[in-house]
Design a protein around this motif. Sequence first.
Motif, PDB file in Angstrom:
ATOM      1  N   GLN A   1      26.302  72.351  49.271  1.00  0.00           N
ATOM      2  CA  GLN A   1      26.119  73.763  48.952  1.00  0.00           C
ATOM      3  C   GLN A   1      24.949  74.026  48.004  1.00  0.00           C
ATOM      4  O   GLN A   1      24.267  75.039  48.123  1.00  0.00           O
ATOM      5  N   THR A   2      24.731  73.140  47.035  1.00  0.00           N
ATOM      6  CA  THR A   2      23.769  73.435  45.968  1.00  0.00           C
ATOM      7  C   THR A   2      22.611  72.450  45.868  1.00  0.00           C
ATOM      8  O   THR A   2      21.661  72.716  45.141  1.00  0.00           O
ATOM      9  N   ALA A   3      22.701  71.320  46.526  1.00  0.00           N
ATOM     10  CA  ALA A   3      21.718  70.225  46.451  1.00  0.00           C
ATOM     11  C   ALA A   3      21.736  69.513  45.106  1.00  0.00           C
ATOM     12  O   ALA A   3      20.962  68.587  44.884  1.00  0.00           O
ATOM     13  N   ALA A   4      22.624  69.898  44.178  1.00  0.00           N
ATOM     14  CA  ALA A   4      22.756  69.183  42.906  1.00  0.00           C
ATOM     15  C   ALA A   4      23.296  67.786  43.190  1.00  0.00           C
ATOM     16  O   ALA A   4      24.167  67.607  44.050  1.00  0.00           O
TER      17      ALA A   4
END
Length: 156
Positions: free
Chosen positions: A56-59
Amino acid sequence: MNRRPDVVVRTTPDAPWLPPGSRAAVVRSSVAPSPACLVRLLLRRGDEVFCVPREQTAALDLPTRVVDPPDLDGRVAAAQLALEVLGRDARLVPVGFVRNVVAQDTPDYGWPVPVAHFVVWEATGVPVVDGEWVEASGAGSLLAERHWFPLLSALG
């Protein structure tokens, strides 16, 4: 196999990521609890852990998989995740979990109520998927905000 006693590493009352009045605990444990909602794969290399981008966030985070409800402790999901990340079957050992204890169900909380577990399973091997080895020691680590992070210091 000798079972180590569970050790509560950290408790967060009124955890801001949970509905009001709820708490989260990070627990070192050699037994995977039920219900398991997510499993994470811990691969260590010295002071580094293997991470992949979150969908979802690429974190960056540990490789993760959602657990299907019939897989009560997440053992099947962990084995599938290890096969995907390592390209082979691996010996998996549960090393701990985050336990959410939710005081009230709310529409935006998508996990079982009142208790949900997010289990960390450790394996050894060389990843066959793209990712990064990330420094995981100390409060300065970019992973320090992850709910499971306090577990690393308890593992030694």
